[in-house]
Write a protein that holds these residues in place. Structure first.
Motif, PDB file in Angstrom:
ATOM      1  N   ILE A 267     135.487 -99.606 -58.720  1.00 57.35           N
ATOM      2  CA  ILE A 267     134.907 -98.912 -59.863  1.00 57.35           C
ATOM      3  C   ILE A 267     133.886 -99.753 -60.617  1.00 57.35           C
ATOM      4  O   ILE A 267     133.049 -99.209 -61.332  1.00 57.35           O
ATOM      5  N   GLY A 268     133.950-101.083 -60.475  1.00 58.42           N
ATOM      6  CA  GLY A 268     132.978-101.938 -61.119  1.00 58.42           C
ATOM      7  C   GLY A 268     133.233-102.151 -62.602  1.00 58.42           C
ATOM      8  O   GLY A 268     134.073-101.519 -63.219  1.00 58.42           O
ATOM      9  N   ARG A 269     132.453-103.073 -63.167  1.00 58.39           N
ATOM     10  CA  ARG A 269     132.657-103.487 -64.551  1.00 58.39           C
ATOM     11  C   ARG A 269     132.073-102.507 -65.558  1.00 58.39           C
ATOM     12  O   ARG A 269     132.675-102.231 -66.592  1.00 58.39           O
ATOM     13  N   ASP A 270     130.881-101.973 -65.289  1.00 62.16           N
ATOM     14  CA  ASP A 270     130.177-101.154 -66.281  1.00 62.16           C
ATOM     15  C   ASP A 270     130.989 -99.933 -66.706  1.00 62.16           C
ATOM     16  O   ASP A 270     131.055 -99.600 -67.886  1.00 62.16           O
ATOM     17  N   LYS A 271     131.579 -99.261 -65.742  1.00 66.08           N
ATOM     18  CA  LYS A 271     132.353 -98.065 -66.052  1.00 66.08           C
ATOM     19  C   LYS A 271     133.558 -98.409 -66.920  1.00 66.08           C
ATOM     20  O   LYS A 271     133.854 -97.718 -67.909  1.00 66.08           O
ATOM     21  N   THR A 272     134.249 -99.463 -66.575  1.00 63.90           N
ATOM     22  CA  THR A 272     135.416 -99.881 -67.338  1.00 63.90           C
ATOM     23  C   THR A 272     135.036-100.247 -68.766  1.00 63.90           C
ATOM     24  O   THR A 272     135.701 -99.844 -69.731  1.00 63.90           O
ATOM     25  N   GLN A 273     133.957-101.003 -68.933  1.00 65.16           N
ATOM     26  CA  GLN A 273     133.558-101.433 -70.265  1.00 65.16           C
ATOM     27  C   GLN A 273     133.096-100.257 -71.124  1.00 65.16           C
ATOM     28  O   GLN A 273     133.325-100.239 -72.335  1.00 65.16           O
ATOM     29  N   ALA A 274     132.445 -99.274 -70.506  1.00 65.34           N
ATOM     30  CA  ALA A 274     132.017 -98.093 -71.256  1.00 65.34           C
ATOM     31  C   ALA A 274     133.239 -97.342 -71.792  1.00 65.34           C
ATOM     32  O   ALA A 274     133.230 -96.842 -72.935  1.00 65.34           O
ATOM     33  N   GLU A 275     134.292 -97.260 -70.991  1.00 72.60           N
ATOM     34  CA  GLU A 275     135.519 -96.593 -71.422  1.00 72.60           C
ATOM     35  C   GLU A 275     136.199 -97.375 -72.537  1.00 72.60           C
ATOM     36  O   GLU A 275     136.729 -96.793 -73.496  1.00 72.60           O
ATOM     37  N   HIS A 276     136.198 -98.701 -72.432  1.00 70.23           N
ATOM     38  CA  HIS A 276     136.754 -99.533 -73.488  1.00 70.23           C
ATOM     39  C   HIS A 276     135.990 -99.313 -74.800  1.00 70.23           C
ATOM     40  O   HIS A 276     136.595 -99.193 -75.878  1.00 70.23           O
ATOM     41  N   ALA A 277     134.669 -99.281 -74.705  1.00 72.88           N
ATOM     42  CA  ALA A 277     133.838 -99.106 -75.895  1.00 72.88           C
ATOM     43  C   ALA A 277     134.118 -97.765 -76.571  1.00 72.88           C
ATOM     44  O   ALA A 277     134.114 -97.666 -77.807  1.00 72.88           O
ATOM     45  N   ALA A 278     134.375 -96.725 -75.774  1.00 71.48           N
ATOM     46  CA  ALA A 278     134.661 -95.402 -76.334  1.00 71.48           C
ATOM     47  C   ALA A 278     135.982 -95.407 -77.093  1.00 71.48           C
ATOM     48  O   ALA A 278     136.114 -94.762 -78.146  1.00 71.48           O
TER      49      ALA A 278
ATOM     50  N   LEU B 248     137.869-107.485 -81.601  1.00 75.06           N
ATOM     51  CA  LEU B 248     137.854-106.728 -80.349  1.00 75.06           C
ATOM     52  C   LEU B 248     136.428-106.342 -79.974  1.00 75.06           C
ATOM     53  O   LEU B 248     136.048-106.410 -78.803  1.00 75.06           O
ATOM     54  N   GLU B 249     135.641-105.958 -80.968  1.00 77.37           N
ATOM     55  CA  GLU B 249     134.246-105.607 -80.702  1.00 77.37           C
ATOM     56  C   GLU B 249     133.460-106.830 -80.225  1.00 77.37           C
ATOM     57  O   GLU B 249     132.640-106.737 -79.313  1.00 77.37           O
ATOM     58  N   ALA B 250     133.738-107.980 -80.827  1.00 81.12           N
ATOM     59  CA  ALA B 250     133.074-109.222 -80.412  1.00 81.12           C
ATOM     60  C   ALA B 250     133.453-109.584 -78.977  1.00 81.12           C
ATOM     61  O   ALA B 250     132.614-110.054 -78.194  1.00 81.12           O
ATOM     62  N   PHE B 251     134.728-109.366 -78.628  1.00 82.14           N
ATOM     63  CA  PHE B 251     135.172-109.636 -77.257  1.00 82.14           C
ATOM     64  C   PHE B 251     134.424-108.744 -76.264  1.00 82.14           C
ATOM     65  O   PHE B 251     133.979-109.222 -75.211  1.00 82.14           O
ATOM     66  N   LEU B 252     134.284-107.461 -76.584  1.00 79.65           N
ATOM     67  CA  LEU B 252     133.561-106.551 -75.692  1.00 79.65           C
ATOM     68  C   LEU B 252     132.114-106.983 -75.527  1.00 79.65           C
ATOM     69  O   LEU B 252     131.564-106.953 -74.421  1.00 79.65           O
ATOM     70  N   ALA B 253     131.481-107.366 -76.628  1.00 79.79           N
ATOM     71  CA  ALA B 253     130.079-107.806 -76.567  1.00 79.79           C
ATOM     72  C   ALA B 253     129.952-109.051 -75.703  1.00 79.79           C
ATOM     73  O   ALA B 253     129.025-109.176 -74.893  1.00 79.79           O
TER      74      ALA B 253
ATOM     75  N   ALA C  44     143.056 -89.055 -82.502  1.00 80.86           N
ATOM     76  CA  ALA C  44     143.167 -88.139 -81.359  1.00 80.86           C
ATOM     77  C   ALA C  44     142.152 -88.491 -80.281  1.00 80.86           C
ATOM     78  O   ALA C  44     142.472 -88.505 -79.087  1.00 80.86           O
ATOM     79  N   ALA C  45     140.920 -88.791 -80.689  1.00 82.66           N
ATOM     80  CA  ALA C  45     139.889 -89.146 -79.714  1.00 82.66           C
ATOM     81  C   ALA C  45     140.205 -90.489 -79.058  1.00 82.66           C
ATOM     82  O   ALA C  45     140.004 -90.663 -77.847  1.00 82.66           O
ATOM     83  N   ALA C  46     140.688 -91.443 -79.848  1.00 83.13           N
ATOM     84  CA  ALA C  46     141.042 -92.755 -79.294  1.00 83.13           C
ATOM     85  C   ALA C  46     142.143 -92.618 -78.252  1.00 83.13           C
ATOM     86  O   ALA C  46     142.087 -93.216 -77.168  1.00 83.13           O
ATOM     87  N   GLN C  47     143.161 -91.810 -78.563  1.00 84.29           N
ATOM     88  CA  GLN C  47     144.260 -91.608 -77.618  1.00 84.29           C
ATOM     89  C   GLN C  47     143.784 -90.891 -76.365  1.00 84.29           C
ATOM     90  O   GLN C  47     144.189 -91.238 -75.257  1.00 84.29           O
ATOM     91  N   GLN C  48     142.932 -89.878 -76.528  1.00 83.41           N
ATOM     92  CA  GLN C  48     142.435 -89.155 -75.376  1.00 83.41           C
ATOM     93  C   GLN C  48     141.593 -90.053 -74.489  1.00 83.41           C
ATOM     94  O   GLN C  48     141.694 -90.010 -73.259  1.00 83.41           O
ATOM     95  N   ASN C  49     140.758 -90.891 -75.095  1.00 82.07           N
ATOM     96  CA  ASN C  49     139.935 -91.812 -74.306  1.00 82.07           C
ATOM     97  C   ASN C  49     140.804 -92.818 -73.545  1.00 82.07           C
ATOM     98  O   ASN C  49     140.536 -93.132 -72.382  1.00 82.07           O
ATOM     99  N   LEU C  50     141.838 -93.320 -74.224  1.00 82.76           N
ATOM    100  CA  LEU C  50     142.730 -94.284 -73.573  1.00 82.76           C
ATOM    101  C   LEU C  50     143.529 -93.607 -72.468  1.00 82.76           C
ATOM    102  O   LEU C  50     143.680 -94.157 -71.365  1.00 82.76           O
ATOM    103  N   ARG C  51     144.035 -92.411 -72.744  1.00 85.43           N
ATOM    104  CA  ARG C  51     144.827 -91.683 -71.747  1.00 85.43           C
ATOM    105  C   ARG C  51     143.974 -91.384 -70.502  1.00 85.43           C
ATOM    106  O   ARG C  51     144.429 -91.546 -69.365  1.00 85.43           O
ATOM    107  N   SER C  52     142.741 -90.962 -70.723  1.00 88.82           N
ATOM    108  CA  SER C  52     141.848 -90.677 -69.610  1.00 88.82           C
ATOM    109  C   SER C  52     141.530 -91.947 -68.827  1.00 88.82           C
ATOM    110  O   SER C  52     141.504 -91.948 -67.589  1.00 88.82           O
ATOM    111  N   HIS C  53     141.302 -93.036 -69.545  1.00 86.36           N
ATOM    112  CA  HIS C  53     140.972 -94.325 -68.935  1.00 86.36           C
ATOM    113  C   HIS C  53     142.079 -94.788 -67.991  1.00 86.36           C
ATOM    114  O   HIS C  53     141.815 -95.258 -66.880  1.00 86.36           O
TER     115      HIS C  53
END
Length: 236
Positions: free
Chosen positions: A175-186, A114-119, A197-206
């Protein structure tokens, strides 16, 4: 059954798959507009097939919520804000469930992939078409869901994603690509850190912040599509 007798059936399946994919693409991209009546004969002629695969594909698209029956035919379903919000809420619940299971089951190799895909997605040209950006976004979430190991959750989530793709298509332009990818990375970083908990909160917010954009996205998207049509008529 010999090979000769299998060939017509195989050709029929291929024709149906092609027609279904093309018609779904036409609906998602607004090439078929909300409220537009579909003509089975005209579509068959346009796609160079018989009416049978067209009829079967229209039936399936109606079952999946893209179309509605109208008399003896179908029309493209009108946009319904409440329905879109309901679908996004359903998507959030499903993805949070997948994330919980992924946290418990994902191997280091899956996280590395997944990290390789994001990169790799970050390295792609910023001029990619919106449809490709949406594909990259969907692929990230699909890979996350696959880590759950639950095929039924993935199947239901796939169906929801099929029905909201055109909304994601409009949103991505705003919204563009950069914002989406930053949220994915988080989201991935929290998984790496073992912080569910942080992963779920980041996904829920996203996901949930997208529901706030739906109404404006629908209005802007339809305005652009119909105004483009008016401009084309004026130029003709």
């Amino acid at each position: 059954m010999n090979m000769t007798s299998m060939e017509p059936a195989e050709k029929g399946r291929r024709a149906f798959s092609h027609v279904l994919e093309k018609l779904r693409e036409m609906v998602i991209s607004y090439e078929i507009k909300p409220g537009e009546r579909l003509n089975e004969v005209a579509l068959a002629e346009r796609l160079g097939v018989s009416r049978t695969p067209v009829r079967e594909a229209l039936h399936l698209l109606a079952r999946d919520g893209f179309l509605e029956e109208a008399g003896r035919g179908y029309v493209r379903r009108q946009l319904n804000l409440k329905e879109m919000i309901d679908l996004y809420e359903t998507r959030e619940v499903l993805e949070i469930a997948c994330l919980q299971l992924a946290f418990e089951r994902a191997s280091p190799q899956k996280l590395d992939a997944l990290e390789a895909f994001l990169a790799d997605s970050r390295s792609k040209s910023p001029d990619l078409p919106v449809t490709e950006l949406v594909h990259l976004d969907e692929t990230f979430h699909q890979m996350l869901a696959e880590m759950s190991g639950n095929l039924e959750l993935q199947r239901v989530l796939h169906n929801v994603n099929e029905r909201i793709r055109f909304i994601r298509w409009i949103n991505m332009e705003r919204i563009g690509r950069d914002k989406t990818q930053a949220e994915h990375a988080a989201i991935l970083a929290a998984l790496r850190a073992g912080d569910l908990a942080a992963a779920q909160q980041n996904l829920r917010s996203h996901i949930s912040k997208r529901t706030e954009q739906i109404k404006e996205s629908i209005a802007q998207g339809l305005a652009r599509i119909y105004l483009d049509g008016v401009e084309d008529l004026h130029e003709a």
